[in-house]
Design a protein around this motif. Structure first.
Motif, PDB file in Angstrom:
ATOM      1  N   ASN A   1      34.528 -16.842  20.121  1.00 60.61           N
ATOM      2  CA  ASN A   1      35.716 -16.441  20.880  1.00 60.61           C
ATOM      3  C   ASN A   1      37.017 -16.950  20.282  1.00 60.61           C
ATOM      4  N   ILE A   2      36.963 -17.233  18.984  1.00 57.97           N
ATOM      5  CA  ILE A   2      38.156 -17.667  18.251  1.00 57.97           C
ATOM      6  C   ILE A   2      38.284 -16.832  16.983  1.00 57.97           C
ATOM      7  N   ARG A   3      39.527 -16.547  16.615  1.00 52.83           N
ATOM      8  CA  ARG A   3      39.812 -16.012  15.281  1.00 52.83           C
ATOM      9  C   ARG A   3      40.739 -17.002  14.585  1.00 52.83           C
ATOM     10  N   VAL A   4      40.297 -17.559  13.484  1.00 53.60           N
ATOM     11  CA  VAL A   4      41.164 -18.434  12.687  1.00 53.60           C
ATOM     12  C   VAL A   4      41.977 -17.525  11.771  1.00 53.60           C
ATOM     13  N   LYS A   5      43.275 -17.461  12.053  1.00 51.53           N
ATOM     14  CA  LYS A   5      44.155 -16.487  11.395  1.00 51.53           C
ATOM     15  C   LYS A   5      44.980 -17.076  10.255  1.00 51.53           C
ATOM     16  N   GLY A   6      44.949 -18.424  10.115  1.00 50.94           N
ATOM     17  CA  GLY A   6      45.749 -18.989   9.035  1.00 50.94           C
ATOM     18  C   GLY A   6      45.971 -20.472   9.174  1.00 50.94           C
ATOM     19  N   LEU A   7      46.989 -20.946   8.462  1.00 49.93           N
ATOM     20  CA  LEU A   7      47.323 -22.364   8.426  1.00 49.93           C
ATOM     21  C   LEU A   7      48.754 -22.577   8.900  1.00 49.93           C
ATOM     22  N   MET A   8      48.997 -23.761   9.443  1.00 47.85           N
ATOM     23  CA  MET A   8      50.331 -24.132   9.905  1.00 47.85           C
ATOM     24  C   MET A   8      50.644 -25.531   9.423  1.00 47.85           C
ATOM     25  N   ALA A   9      51.911 -25.772   9.089  1.00 44.96           N
ATOM     26  CA  ALA A   9      52.320 -27.121   8.681  1.00 44.96           C
ATOM     27  C   ALA A   9      53.760 -27.381   9.090  1.00 44.96           C
TER      28      ALA A   9
ATOM     29  N   THR B   1      54.774 -25.816  -1.653  1.00 45.10           N
ATOM     30  CA  THR B   1      53.908 -25.370  -2.756  1.00 45.10           C
ATOM     31  C   THR B   1      52.459 -25.790  -2.492  1.00 45.10           C
ATOM     32  N   ALA B   2      52.276 -27.025  -2.026  1.00 42.36           N
ATOM     33  CA  ALA B   2      50.926 -27.522  -1.717  1.00 42.36           C
ATOM     34  C   ALA B   2      50.273 -26.668  -0.632  1.00 42.36           C
ATOM     35  N   MET B   3      51.059 -26.291   0.374  1.00 39.68           N
ATOM     36  CA  MET B   3      50.525 -25.468   1.459  1.00 39.68           C
ATOM     37  C   MET B   3      50.153 -24.065   0.965  1.00 39.68           C
ATOM     38  N   LYS B   4      51.011 -23.485   0.163  1.00 38.48           N
ATOM     39  CA  LYS B   4      50.749 -22.140  -0.363  1.00 38.48           C
ATOM     40  C   LYS B   4      49.478 -22.140  -1.224  1.00 38.48           C
ATOM     41  N   THR B   5      49.309 -23.172  -2.031  1.00 36.97           N
ATOM     42  CA  THR B   5      48.118 -23.302  -2.885  1.00 36.97           C
ATOM     43  C   THR B   5      46.856 -23.422  -2.039  1.00 36.97           C
ATOM     44  N   LEU B   6      46.927 -24.272  -1.005  1.00 38.84           N
ATOM     45  CA  LEU B   6      45.791 -24.470  -0.099  1.00 38.84           C
ATOM     46  C   LEU B   6      45.447 -23.173   0.634  1.00 38.84           C
ATOM     47  N   PHE B   7      46.473 -22.474   1.077  1.00 31.17           N
ATOM     48  CA  PHE B   7      46.300 -21.202   1.784  1.00 31.17           C
ATOM     49  C   PHE B   7      45.597 -20.179   0.885  1.00 31.17           C
ATOM     50  N   GLU B   8      46.086 -20.045  -0.345  1.00 29.23           N
ATOM     51  CA  GLU B   8      45.506 -19.058  -1.269  1.00 29.23           C
ATOM     52  C   GLU B   8      44.069 -19.410  -1.655  1.00 29.23           C
ATOM     53  N   LYS B   9      43.811 -20.709  -1.771  1.00 32.49           N
ATOM     54  CA  LYS B   9      42.471 -21.178  -2.113  1.00 32.49           C
ATOM     55  C   LYS B   9      41.449 -20.757  -1.053  1.00 32.49           C
ATOM     56  N   ASN B  10      41.881 -20.758   0.210  1.00 33.43           N
ATOM     57  CA  ASN B  10      40.954 -20.472   1.304  1.00 33.43           C
ATOM     58  C   ASN B  10      41.030 -19.038   1.829  1.00 33.43           C
ATOM     59  N   ALA B  11      42.008 -18.278   1.363  1.00 36.53           N
ATOM     60  CA  ALA B  11      42.224 -16.932   1.899  1.00 36.53           C
ATOM     61  C   ALA B  11      41.146 -15.934   1.479  1.00 36.53           C
ATOM     62  N   THR B  12      40.312 -16.324   0.518  1.00 34.34           N
ATOM     63  CA  THR B  12      39.256 -15.410   0.057  1.00 34.34           C
ATOM     64  C   THR B  12      38.087 -15.355   1.038  1.00 34.34           C
ATOM     65  N   ARG B  13      37.958 -16.394   1.880  1.00 35.22           N
ATOM     66  CA  ARG B  13      36.886 -16.397   2.890  1.00 35.22           C
ATOM     67  C   ARG B  13      37.240 -15.439   4.006  1.00 35.22           C
ATOM     68  N   GLU B  14      36.307 -14.571   4.373  1.00 32.13           N
ATOM     69  CA  GLU B  14      36.592 -13.646   5.467  1.00 32.13           C
ATOM     70  C   GLU B  14      35.314 -13.303   6.221  1.00 32.13           C
ATOM     71  N   THR B  15      35.344 -13.536   7.536  1.00 35.49           N
ATOM     72  CA  THR B  15      34.248 -13.145   8.422  1.00 35.49           C
ATOM     73  C   THR B  15      34.881 -12.524   9.665  1.00 35.49           C
ATOM     74  N   SER B  16      34.051 -12.214  10.650  1.00 35.58           N
ATOM     75  CA  SER B  16      34.575 -11.584  11.876  1.00 35.58           C
ATOM     76  C   SER B  16      35.560 -12.496  12.608  1.00 35.58           C
TER      77      SER B  16
ATOM     78  N   LEU C   1      37.208 -15.215  10.978  1.00 40.40           N
ATOM     79  CA  LEU C   1      37.970 -16.009  10.009  1.00 40.40           C
ATOM     80  C   LEU C   1      38.635 -15.067   9.013  1.00 40.40           C
ATOM     81  N   LYS C   2      39.961 -15.015   9.060  1.00 36.09           N
ATOM     82  CA  LYS C   2      40.708 -14.227   8.077  1.00 36.09           C
ATOM     83  C   LYS C   2      42.106 -14.836   7.972  1.00 36.09           C
ATOM     84  N   LEU C   3      42.342 -15.552   6.889  1.00 39.14           N
ATOM     85  CA  LEU C   3      43.618 -16.244   6.738  1.00 39.14           C
ATOM     86  C   LEU C   3      44.700 -15.265   6.285  1.00 39.14           C
ATOM     87  N   GLU C   4      45.563 -14.913   7.230  1.00 37.71           N
ATOM     88  CA  GLU C   4      46.664 -13.980   6.966  1.00 37.71           C
ATOM     89  C   GLU C   4      48.020 -14.647   7.183  1.00 37.71           C
TER      90      GLU C   4
END
Length: 224
Positions: free
Chosen positions: A148-156, A172-187, A189-192
């Motif tokens: 019952n959760i959708r993880v849509k991204g990161l916040m800092a 820059t550190a946040m953008k790198t971390l975001f891009e590193k994890n954005a390839t994972r996608e499930t029902s 989990l989708k980092l947008e």
């Protein structure tokens, strides 16, 4: 007018040009101020305190998308679970599990952002880079079931500083971390969304890849 319409127009133009979205931070501001910005076209509003959000929500139009951007306690989730649009500051696995539980009770799927501690200040909350990557791996693999959760991204929240180089490093550190994890996608989990940048640093945050900024004082004036 109680809101700064010219600032709103300027910030909105910069935000749209960057392909990002604007959350107007309305904490400690009256319903009349929120309605004034709503009448200018704003629909996303961010609140820091559960009790205040619960009091304001029924007094305002139903199509407002309410963002909870403060430090959220597990025992308070039930009060906002029926209507909250996005919870920004998820800083523990325990909190994720409770949001999932309360979302299920309300027959909803609640969108969340995982908060990363990128600033040097001890007062900020959040996961470090390794912790958030490990958590995303567990959610993505199904080892941590959160139907019952959708993880849509990161916040800092970047450091509260005028040192531009320091801010650039953190963004820059946040953008790198975001891009590193954005390839994972499930029902669920989708980092947008990469939510970073506030009144003092939003322009720089947009330049460094933020897709969502949280601006308050430039729109509503300083808080007393």
């Amino acid at each position: 007018m109680s809101v700064n319409a010219q600032n709103y127009k300027t910030i909105l133009e910069k935000t749209k040009a960057a392909g990002a979205s604007l959350v107007a931070v309305s904490k400690i501001k009256p319903v009349s101020d929120i309605k004034a910005l709503y009448d200018l076209g704003q629909r996303d509003f961010g609140e820091n305190y559960v009790q205040e959000l619960v009091e304001k929500q029924p007094q305002l139009p139903e199509d407002i998308r309410w963002h909870f951007i403060g430090h959220l306690q597990s025992n308070k989730i039930k009060y906002i679970a029926p209507f909250v649009h996005l919870i920004h500051g998820v800083d523990s696995e325990k909190l994720l599990l409770e949001i999932d539980k309360q979302a299920r009770k309300n027959n909803r799927v609640i969108d969340c952002l995982l908060q990363v501690h990128v600033a040097q200040e001890a007062t900020k909350f959040g996961f470090d880079g390794a912790e958030v990557t490990a958590l995303i791996d567990r959610i993505g693999s199904g080892a941590l079931a959160l139907p019952n959760i959708r993880v849509k991204g990161l916040m800092a929240m970047a450091s509260f500083t005028e040192d531009v180089e320091k801010l650039k490093q953190e963004f820059t550190a946040m953008k790198t971390l975001f891009e590193k994890n954005a390839t994972r996608e499930t029902s669920n989990l989708k980092l947008e969304t990469l939510s970073m940048g506030m009144s003092g640093d939003y322009a720089l945050a947009l330049e460094y890849g933020s897709t969502m900024i949280r601006v308050g004082s430039l729109l509503f004036g300083a808080r007393s």
